[in-house]
Motif scaffolding. Structure first.
Motif, PDB file in Angstrom:
ATOM      1  N   ARG A  38      41.035  24.470  45.655  1.00  0.00           N
ATOM      2  CA  ARG A  38      40.225  24.667  44.417  1.00  0.00           C
ATOM      3  C   ARG A  38      41.139  23.946  43.538  1.00  0.00           C
ATOM      4  O   ARG A  38      42.210  23.384  43.620  1.00  0.00           O
ATOM      5  CB  ARG A  38      40.741  26.083  44.095  1.00  0.00           C
ATOM      6  N   GLN A  39      40.528  23.652  42.249  1.00  0.00           N
ATOM      7  CA  GLN A  39      41.135  22.805  41.172  1.00  0.00           C
ATOM      8  C   GLN A  39      40.677  23.549  39.838  1.00  0.00           C
ATOM      9  O   GLN A  39      39.480  23.565  39.573  1.00  0.00           O
ATOM     10  CB  GLN A  39      40.511  21.352  41.354  1.00  0.00           C
ATOM     11  N   ALA A  40      41.631  23.731  39.243  1.00  0.00           N
ATOM     12  CA  ALA A  40      41.633  24.434  37.945  1.00  0.00           C
ATOM     13  C   ALA A  40      41.597  23.069  36.773  1.00  0.00           C
ATOM     14  O   ALA A  40      42.295  22.168  37.287  1.00  0.00           O
ATOM     15  CB  ALA A  40      42.584  25.366  37.667  1.00  0.00           C
ATOM     16  N   GLY A  42      42.754  20.536  34.518  1.00  0.00           N
ATOM     17  CA  GLY A  42      44.093  20.098  34.137  1.00  0.00           C
ATOM     18  C   GLY A  42      44.956  20.230  35.184  1.00  0.00           C
ATOM     19  O   GLY A  42      46.245  19.725  35.053  1.00  0.00           O
ATOM     20  N   LYS A  43      44.695  20.703  36.469  1.00  0.00           N
ATOM     21  CA  LYS A  43      45.748  21.087  37.587  1.00  0.00           C
ATOM     22  C   LYS A  43      45.229  20.088  38.815  1.00  0.00           C
ATOM     23  O   LYS A  43      43.866  19.680  38.870  1.00  0.00           O
ATOM     24  CB  LYS A  43      45.625  22.551  37.811  1.00  0.00           C
ATOM     25  N   GLU A  44      46.336  19.917  39.584  1.00  0.00           N
ATOM     26  CA  GLU A  44      45.859  19.335  40.711  1.00  0.00           C
ATOM     27  C   GLU A  44      45.050  20.257  41.703  1.00  0.00           C
ATOM     28  O   GLU A  44      45.273  21.453  41.733  1.00  0.00           O
ATOM     29  CB  GLU A  44      46.994  18.793  41.644  1.00  0.00           C
ATOM     30  N   ARG A  45      44.427  19.756  42.829  1.00  0.00           N
ATOM     31  CA  ARG A  45      43.617  20.453  43.745  1.00  0.00           C
ATOM     32  C   ARG A  45      44.785  21.074  44.604  1.00  0.00           C
ATOM     33  O   ARG A  45      45.585  20.326  45.056  1.00  0.00           O
ATOM     34  CB  ARG A  45      42.642  19.450  44.637  1.00  0.00           C
ATOM     35  N   GLU A  46      44.623  22.332  44.973  1.00  0.00           N
ATOM     36  CA  GLU A  46      45.494  22.965  45.810  1.00  0.00           C
ATOM     37  C   GLU A  46      44.728  23.605  47.044  1.00  0.00           C
ATOM     38  O   GLU A  46      43.380  24.100  46.856  1.00  0.00           O
ATOM     39  CB  GLU A  46      46.186  23.972  45.066  1.00  0.00           C
ATOM     40  N   GLY A  47      45.373  23.976  48.149  1.00  0.00           N
ATOM     41  CA  GLY A  47      44.799  24.672  49.352  1.00  0.00           C
ATOM     42  C   GLY A  47      44.710  26.251  48.798  1.00  0.00           C
ATOM     43  O   GLY A  47      45.675  26.700  48.311  1.00  0.00           O
ATOM     44  N   VAL A  48      43.653  26.701  49.395  1.00  0.00           N
ATOM     45  CA  VAL A  48      43.562  28.338  49.270  1.00  0.00           C
ATOM     46  C   VAL A  48      43.782  28.940  50.667  1.00  0.00           C
ATOM     47  O   VAL A  48      44.442  29.763  50.934  1.00  0.00           O
ATOM     48  CB  VAL A  48      42.118  28.424  48.636  1.00  0.00           C
ATOM     49  N   SER A  49      42.809  28.311  51.563  1.00  0.00           N
ATOM     50  CA  SER A  49      42.826  29.046  52.806  1.00  0.00           C
ATOM     51  C   SER A  49      42.288  27.968  53.877  1.00  0.00           C
ATOM     52  O   SER A  49      41.622  26.887  53.455  1.00  0.00           O
ATOM     53  CB  SER A  49      41.728  30.311  52.739  1.00  0.00           C
ATOM     54  N   CYS A  50      42.519  28.046  54.990  1.00  0.00           N
ATOM     55  CA  CYS A  50      42.017  27.426  56.055  1.00  0.00           C
ATOM     56  C   CYS A  50      42.006  28.144  57.610  1.00  0.00           C
ATOM     57  O   CYS A  50      42.486  28.807  57.765  1.00  0.00           O
ATOM     58  CB  CYS A  50      43.254  26.258  56.369  1.00  0.00           C
ATOM     59  N   ILE A  51      40.766  27.637  58.212  1.00  0.00           N
ATOM     60  CA  ILE A  51      40.401  28.270  59.417  1.00  0.00           C
ATOM     61  C   ILE A  51      40.268  27.287  60.557  1.00  0.00           C
ATOM     62  O   ILE A  51      39.715  26.325  60.209  1.00  0.00           O
ATOM     63  CB  ILE A  51      39.349  29.049  59.436  1.00  0.00           C
ATOM     64  N   SER A  52      40.999  27.542  61.623  1.00  0.00           N
ATOM     65  CA  SER A  52      40.790  26.429  62.884  1.00  0.00           C
ATOM     66  C   SER A  52      39.452  26.338  63.298  1.00  0.00           C
ATOM     67  O   SER A  52      38.545  27.639  63.075  1.00  0.00           O
ATOM     68  CB  SER A  52      41.888  26.746  63.800  1.00  0.00           C
ATOM     69  N   ASN A  53      39.040  25.529  64.169  1.00  0.00           N
ATOM     70  CA  ASN A  53      37.625  25.485  64.572  1.00  0.00           C
ATOM     71  C   ASN A  53      37.133  26.713  65.473  1.00  0.00           C
ATOM     72  O   ASN A  53      36.106  27.151  65.515  1.00  0.00           O
ATOM     73  CB  ASN A  53      37.466  24.295  65.483  1.00  0.00           C
ATOM     74  N   SER A  54      38.293  27.441  65.973  1.00  0.00           N
ATOM     75  CA  SER A  54      37.972  28.543  66.896  1.00  0.00           C
ATOM     76  C   SER A  54      38.121  29.673  66.288  1.00  0.00           C
ATOM     77  O   SER A  54      37.570  31.042  66.609  1.00  0.00           O
ATOM     78  CB  SER A  54      38.865  28.490  68.335  1.00  0.00           C
ATOM     79  N   GLY A  55      38.660  29.819  65.063  1.00  0.00           N
ATOM     80  CA  GLY A  55      39.109  30.904  64.173  1.00  0.00           C
ATOM     81  C   GLY A  55      40.436  31.559  64.577  1.00  0.00           C
ATOM     82  O   GLY A  55      40.672  32.846  63.801  1.00  0.00           O
TER      83      GLY A  55
END
Length: 126
Positions: A38-40, A42-55
């Motif tokens: 996500r990117q708010a 005036g702010k840098e893009r930041e990671g929120v969540s991640c899921i591997s291919n298998s879950g």
């Protein structure tokens, strides 16, 4: 044509919920780790969540742990982000991005992702 398309954003009140979807076309999602960023303003893009291919491997940013849930349905070529108890600081454009499984099952940084959607805007009002 390779595409990632985000949907589900919108305006929601503080404490509300939204579910974002990231649908892939032109390639098979099965081989890819998918991250939400996500990117708010005036702010840098930041990671929120991640899921591997298998879950099997799932990670969350500290700011969203306990409130957001990532999931995937490879048969539908779609990854979801359920967002509950939304706060004003969750406001921003939410992007999904992919990383081939051979490079890992996590999303260490935006620079490690090789394709992006155009984003969906989430606005949380107080």
């Amino acid at each position: 044509q390779l595409q990632l398309v985000e949907s589900g954003g919108g305006l929601v009140q503080f404490g509300g919920s939204l579910r974002l979807s990231c649908t892939a076309s032109g390639f098979t999602l099965d081989y890819y780790t998918i991250g939400w960023f996500r990117q708010a303003p005036g702010k840098e893009r930041e990671g929120v969540s991640c899921i591997s291919n298998s879950g099997a491997t799932i990670t969350y940013a500290d700011a969203v742990k306990g409130r957001f849930t990532i999931s995937r349905d490879n048969a539908k070529n779609t990854v979801y982000l359920q967002m509950n108890s939304l706060k004003t600081e969750d406001t921003g454009v939410y992007y999904c991005a992919r990383r081939h499984r051979v490079y890992g099952s996590t999303c260490p940084s935006p620079q490690g992702m090789d394709a992006w959607g155009k984003g969906t805007l989430v606005t949380v009002s107080s």
